[in-house]
Write an enzyme that holds these catalytic residues in place. Structure first.
Site, PDB file in Angstrom:
ATOM      1  N   ARG A   1      45.470  40.796  34.600  1.00  0.00           N
ATOM      2  CA  ARG A   1      45.992  42.172  34.539  1.00  0.00           C
ATOM      3  C   ARG A   1      45.660  42.850  33.216  1.00  0.00           C
ATOM      4  O   ARG A   1      45.186  43.994  33.200  1.00  0.00           O
ATOM      5  CB  ARG A   1      47.510  42.179  34.753  1.00  0.00           C
TER       6      ARG A   1
ATOM      7  N   GLU B   1      48.281  35.633  34.800  1.00  0.00           N
ATOM      8  CA  GLU B   1      48.654  37.035  35.018  1.00  0.00           C
ATOM      9  C   GLU B   1      48.244  37.889  33.824  1.00  0.00           C
ATOM     10  O   GLU B   1      47.786  39.025  33.991  1.00  0.00           O
ATOM     11  CB  GLU B   1      50.162  37.175  35.268  1.00  0.00           C
TER      12      GLU B   1
ATOM     13  N   ASP C   1      44.293  30.975  46.535  1.00  0.00           N
ATOM     14  CA  ASP C   1      43.429  32.104  46.892  1.00  0.00           C
ATOM     15  C   ASP C   1      42.259  32.400  45.954  1.00  0.00           C
ATOM     16  O   ASP C   1      41.085  32.283  46.318  1.00  0.00           O
ATOM     17  CB  ASP C   1      44.285  33.377  47.072  1.00  0.00           C
TER      18      ASP C   1
ATOM     19  N   GLU D   1      45.685  42.943  49.512  1.00  0.00           N
ATOM     20  CA  GLU D   1      44.558  42.133  50.015  1.00  0.00           C
ATOM     21  C   GLU D   1      43.902  42.713  51.263  1.00  0.00           C
ATOM     22  O   GLU D   1      42.675  42.632  51.423  1.00  0.00           O
ATOM     23  CB  GLU D   1      45.016  40.685  50.275  1.00  0.00           C
TER      24      GLU D   1
END
Ligand code: DMJ
Length: 597
Positions: free
Chosen positions: A189, A185, A318, A492
């Protein structure tokens, strides 16, 4: 004894039948059956067969209902279609901006940002109903929301907001935090946000200096036996830390979705260590991944192997698949190794993980789960779960992008691509991708117009007269909702709509995006400022959870803005978007040794 024992080998032929025997033994001779009795026998046999067939079918259906996942059905090979239900030439490709809708998205971004700035400036996370911010750890924030939002402001031309955000970054942002942060993360980010801001400002040194500092603090996560990264990092101590919840394991998506960021940082700083550490993760994965290209969602950090765990395109799986393609695109197609890995994975997905629903013929992704019965004594078997996370909706657009790049027969396919411009894989991936986009849009056809976090597709028995998908264990409005029923401002589907729009120019994708945006405005917008997550998409009026995820401003609103912008803004042949929607330029790494072959 052995000689006389009736074994299969020495067993004597059966005695002659009664008709033959009757010739040698007249006493036992029976009269020949009359013709009527013969017809009766045939009739009874026929009826018995019909009954047996019926019983078998019913038993089969019953078993199927008990465990639909084990029911075998062949995966579909989707027909070539430019856009489901449309033939090429049925629409005019016009990429000019839709200013009214684009400005509405900008207004939404300002509604989110200004509330955050008012209530929680500098905090990692924002709670718009309580009007407060929180940090990920008690050691202080790391600019999670501010840095994640910088490039969206730059793209939207929000100069004043951007200037204030930059000032905060310059004066307050510090990574010297003695606490554990999630490696993935923080990379996607914060590192991704800084690198994008550096590119979009055409080289503001503030961002490269901070990105380098953060990259150096993150680098020790790769110092593990196999080179796979620790899930957590102590940024002040510059130390990788094992995830206490999954000791010895790292999730595949988290390990394999750091590469775009570290590779671009290596390119900018000319420091090979950033490149090599990130690339080594891919080398480990390449050696470990089975030939069907499908990776389970956990790897052993010690052994560098895949563990028996779920295989899925949603959580923890994913962006592994997403980054295979994007690593290939990031360096302008010179790293064939990633195209090969991507192709193998998409082959495996098509063989094992794509289904088509019964009523609307929706193309969906399913999961594969390991099952070991009788306390681990039985060999491992795999069963299908007809479950699709909202997270998996990235795949529709990704497949369409992959079809026109990794599987194209020409350098620049038409918009939309012509059938003869794509190879067989390209046509397959394009059709599946376009179908998945429709399916993900369909999951927004709820009472609120928002999509649930997780849907299940029905098997063929249950589906008569029922919708193709459902929320598992859904509770009626008024009761505490299940986790799967929520919409947490995820991007998404709009991400896929943006890609599908840029690759086809079909206006339906803008229409879908507008509907989704309106539902967000109607149900997630907090009047006093900010946007909240919705707890049950099937319950109107909605109930909120007091959280505005950072990816609303970094991804959801950015992709919506790009959907209504003209196609000169961040062209797809010049940029790859990291998995947090931070655009990174495509580059030729002449100053870096590129391995992986
Ligand atoms: C984002 O942080 C990223 O897109 C990540 O890859 C998956 N989850 C969220 C958005 O849903």
């Amino acid at each position: 004894m052995a000689d006389s024992a009736p074994t299969l080998r020495n067993r004597k032929p059966p005695a002659a039948d009664s008709t033959t025997a009757s010739a040698a033994s007249p006493d036992t001779k029976k009269p020949a059956p009359p013709a009527r009795a013969g017809i009766l026998t045939y009739l009874i046999t026929f009826l018995a067969l019909v009954v047996a067939l019926g019983v078998t079918t019913l038993a089969g259906l019953y078993l199927y209902e008990l465990n639909p996942n084990e029911y075998f059905y062949p995966n579909p090979v989707p027909p070539w279609e430019v856009v489901p239900g449309d033939t090429p030439g049925n629409w005019t490709v016009d990429f000019s901006a839709d200013l009214e809708k684009r400005d509405a998205v900008v207004a939404a971004f300002k509604h989110a940002w200004l509330a955050y700035e008012r209530d929680a400036m500098g905090c990692d996370e924002y709670h718009p109903i309580g009007h407060k911010g929180t940090n990920l750890t008690s050691a202080g924030g790391i600019g999670y929301t501010v840095v994640d939002s910088l490039d969206t402001m730059l793209i939207m031309g929000l100069d004043d907001e951007y200037a204030r955000a930059r000032a905060w970054v310059e004066n307050h942002l510090s990574f010297d935090r003695d606490a554990e942060f999630n490696t993935f993360e923080t990379t996607i980010r914060v590192l991704g946000g800084l690198l994008s801001a550096y590119d979009l400002t055409e080289g503001d040194p503030l961002y490269l200096s901070l990105a380098t500092d953060l990259g150096e603090r993150l680098l020790p996560v790769f110092d593990t036996p196999a080179g796979l990264p620790y899930s957590l990092v102590n940024l002040a101590q510059r130390k990788g830390v094992m995830d206490p919840d999954n000791r010895g394991l790292v999730s595949t998506a988290e390990a394999a979705s750091l590469q775009l960021e570290f590779r671009y940082l290596a390119f900018l700083t000319e420091r090979e260590e950033f490149w090599e550490k990130a690339e080594e993760v891919m080398n480990v994965i390449r050696r470990a991944v089975p030939s069907n290209g499908l990776a389970t969602i956990f790897m052993s950090m010690q052994a560098g192997r895949f563990m028996s765990a779920e295989i899925r395109l949603g959580s923890r799986g994913d962006s592994y698949y997403e980054y295979l393609l994007k690593q290939y695109l990031q360096t302008g197609g010179i790293e064939g190794v990633y195209r090969d890995m991507y192709r193998a994975a998409m082959d495996g997905i098509h063989t094992n993980m794509i289904g088509v629903s019964n009523n609307k013929k929706l193309t969906y992704t399913l999961e594969i789960h390991p099952r070991r019965a009788e306390f681990n004594k039985q060999p491992l078997t795999w069963v299908r779960a007809l479950k699709q996370d909202h997270l998996a909706c990235f795949l529709g657009g990704s497949l369409m992008l992959g079809a026109t790049t990794a599987n194209s027969l020409v350098l620049r396919p038409s918009i939309p691509p012509k059938e003869e411009e794509l190879d067989e894989r390209g046509k397959r991936d394009w059709a599946t991708g376009a179908g998945l986009v429709e399916t993900c849009v369909d999951t927004y056809r709820t009472a609120s117009g928002l999509a649930p976090e997780i849907v299940y597709f029905r098997d063929r028995v249950e589906s008569r007269g029922e919708s193709d998908w459902y929320i598992k264990d859904a509770r009626p409005p008024g009761e505490p909702p299940v986790y799967d029923a929520r919409y947490i401002l995820r991007p998404e589907t709009v991400e896929s709509l943006f890609l599908a729009w840029r690759l086809t120019g079909h206006p339906r994708y803008r229409e879908y995006g507008w509907q989704i945006f309106q539902a967000i405005e109607k149900h997630c917008r907090v009047p006093s400022g900010g946007y909240a997550s919705v707890l049950n998409v099937e319950e109107v009026p909605v109930k909120w959870e007091d959280k505005m995820e950072t990816f609303l401003m970094s991804e959801t609103l950015k992709y919506l803005y790009l959907l209504f912008s003209d196609d000169k803004v961040l062209p797809l042949d010049e940029y790859v978007f990291n998995t947090e929607a931070h655009p990174l330029p495509i580059f030729r790494p002449d100053n870096i040794r590129v391995g992986g072959y």
